[in-house]
Design a protein around this motif. Structure first.
Motif, PDB file in Angstrom:
ATOM      1  N   LYS A  12       0.858  -1.187   0.000  1.00 34.44           N
ATOM      2  CA  LYS A  12       0.000   0.000   0.000  1.00 34.44           C
ATOM      3  C   LYS A  12       0.896   1.240   0.000  1.00 34.44           C
ATOM      4  O   LYS A  12       1.825   1.328   0.806  1.00 34.44           O
ATOM      5  N   LYS A  56       7.718   5.578   0.751  1.00 34.62           N
ATOM      6  CA  LYS A  56       7.293   4.902   1.977  1.00 34.62           C
ATOM      7  C   LYS A  56       6.088   4.022   1.655  1.00 34.62           C
ATOM      8  O   LYS A  56       5.190   4.435   0.921  1.00 34.62           O
ATOM      9  N   SER A  57       6.116   2.796   2.165  1.00 36.68           N
ATOM     10  CA  SER A  57       5.008   1.890   1.861  1.00 36.68           C
ATOM     11  C   SER A  57       4.738   0.983   3.050  1.00 36.68           C
ATOM     12  O   SER A  57       5.572   0.874   3.949  1.00 36.68           O
ATOM     13  N   THR A  58       3.578   0.325   3.029  1.00 35.23           N
ATOM     14  CA  THR A  58       3.336  -0.754   3.992  1.00 35.23           C
ATOM     15  C   THR A  58       3.118  -2.030   3.193  1.00 35.23           C
ATOM     16  O   THR A  58       2.817  -1.990   2.000  1.00 35.23           O
ATOM     17  N   ASN A  69      10.806  -3.587   4.065  1.00 37.42           N
ATOM     18  CA  ASN A  69      10.124  -2.758   5.063  1.00 37.42           C
ATOM     19  C   ASN A  69      10.480  -3.146   6.499  1.00 37.42           C
ATOM     20  O   ASN A  69      10.044  -2.490   7.440  1.00 37.42           O
ATOM     21  N   LYS A  70      11.261  -4.229   6.642  1.00 33.56           N
ATOM     22  CA  LYS A  70      11.691  -4.612   7.990  1.00 33.56           C
ATOM     23  C   LYS A  70      13.212  -4.629   8.111  1.00 33.56           C
ATOM     24  O   LYS A  70      13.745  -4.734   9.212  1.00 33.56           O
TER      25      LYS A  70
END
Ligand code: ADP
Length: 255
Positions: A12, A56-58, A69-70
């Motif tokens: 997302k 930036k994303s999730t 993202n981690k």
């Protein structure tokens, strides 16, 4: 079995309170040429920029087994080093010669001897089909096709595992565009580099893509081979392939 070099799950991305991509899933296999298709403004560049760690994303963006993202900064830096990027405008520095342009990423990193740098640059130029005498020319002295190839040589200079190309053939005449596609295909076969490219060029899509995804309404409408994509029951895709601009479709379908 060929493994996924890039796996995106539930991605997302929003700009402010406007969500551009939502629940996006794609898988890019190691060693393939993967195309991102979609209308202008559908979020193709945003998807590519997310994988490049520029947005930036999730969700999960897994590259070579690392969830970006981690991941910690060291792991992210390692992944960044395995990327080669060529944006649409080819963006060479106008005040530098082609050779100096291609050498930029080498000079930014370690302290490498100039003779070695120039050997590497010459080799990369030859890989994309540019000969010796281009080395000392300035970007304005090159044709559009040669400029794109010089930018490609620069993207290749750190021996990337994956190259990202944003509309690489846009603005080229059909002969130069075919020549560029041929170069990409040869590099992919010769060096096993995975290619992720955004394109509107149906000749590139049918000519060199192994697989593709179509971005639509913030999501992935379809993912698969050009054949799979072409046979989707979707108005926009039908218009794309069967409309006036669907040049190679007819030839391809008759293969
Ligand atoms: P495409 O590459 O398919 O043309 P983009 O990913 O560039 O689409 O853009 C998707 C949407 O996000 C568009 O509506 C665009 O206006 C918007 N967008 C892209 N970048 C930004 C940004 N930095 N800030 C705000 N909106 C953006």
């Amino acid at each position: 079995m060929v493994r996924n070099i890039i796996k995106v799950r539930n991605l997302k991305v929003s700009y402010g309170d406007r969500t551009v991509l939502d629940s996006v899933n794609i898988s890019v296999k190691d060693g393939e040429i993967y195309t991102i298709l979609g209308k202008s403004g559908s979020g193709k560049t945003t998807l590519m920029r997310s994988i490049l760690m520029l947005e930036k994303s999730t969700g999960i963006i897994e590259v070579m087994g690392v969830d970006l993202n981690k991941a910690n900064n060291d792991d992210k830096d390692l992944i960044k080093k395995s990327y080669g990027v060529m944006f649409q405008a080819a963006s060479l520095f106008t005040s530098l010669t082609v050779g100096e342009n291609v050498a930029v990423p080498l000079k930014e990193g370690a302290n490498i001897d100039n003779n070695i740098i120039f050997d590497i640059v010459r080799f990369k130029l030859s890989l994309v089909g540019l000969d010796e005498n281009v080395f000392n020319l300035y970007p304005y002295e090159l044709s559009g096709g040669m400029r794109k190839k010089a930018a490609l040589a620069r993207a290749l200079v750190l021996d990337p595992k994956i190259i990202f190309l944003d509309e690489p053939t846009s603005g080229l005449d059909p002969v130069s565009a075919d020549d560029f596609d041929k170069t990409i295909s040869e590099l992919n076969k010769l060096l096993g580099i995975t290619v992720v490219m955004i394109t509107h060029d149906l000749d590139s899509f049918f000519g060199i893509s192994n697989r593709a995804c179509v971005i639509r309404d913030k999501k992935v409408l379809a993912e698969g081979t050009p054949y799979d994509i072409m046979h989707q029951d979707d108005k926009w895709l039908k218009n794309l392939f069967f409309g006036n601009r669907g040049r190679k479709f007819t030839q391809w379908n008759q293969r």
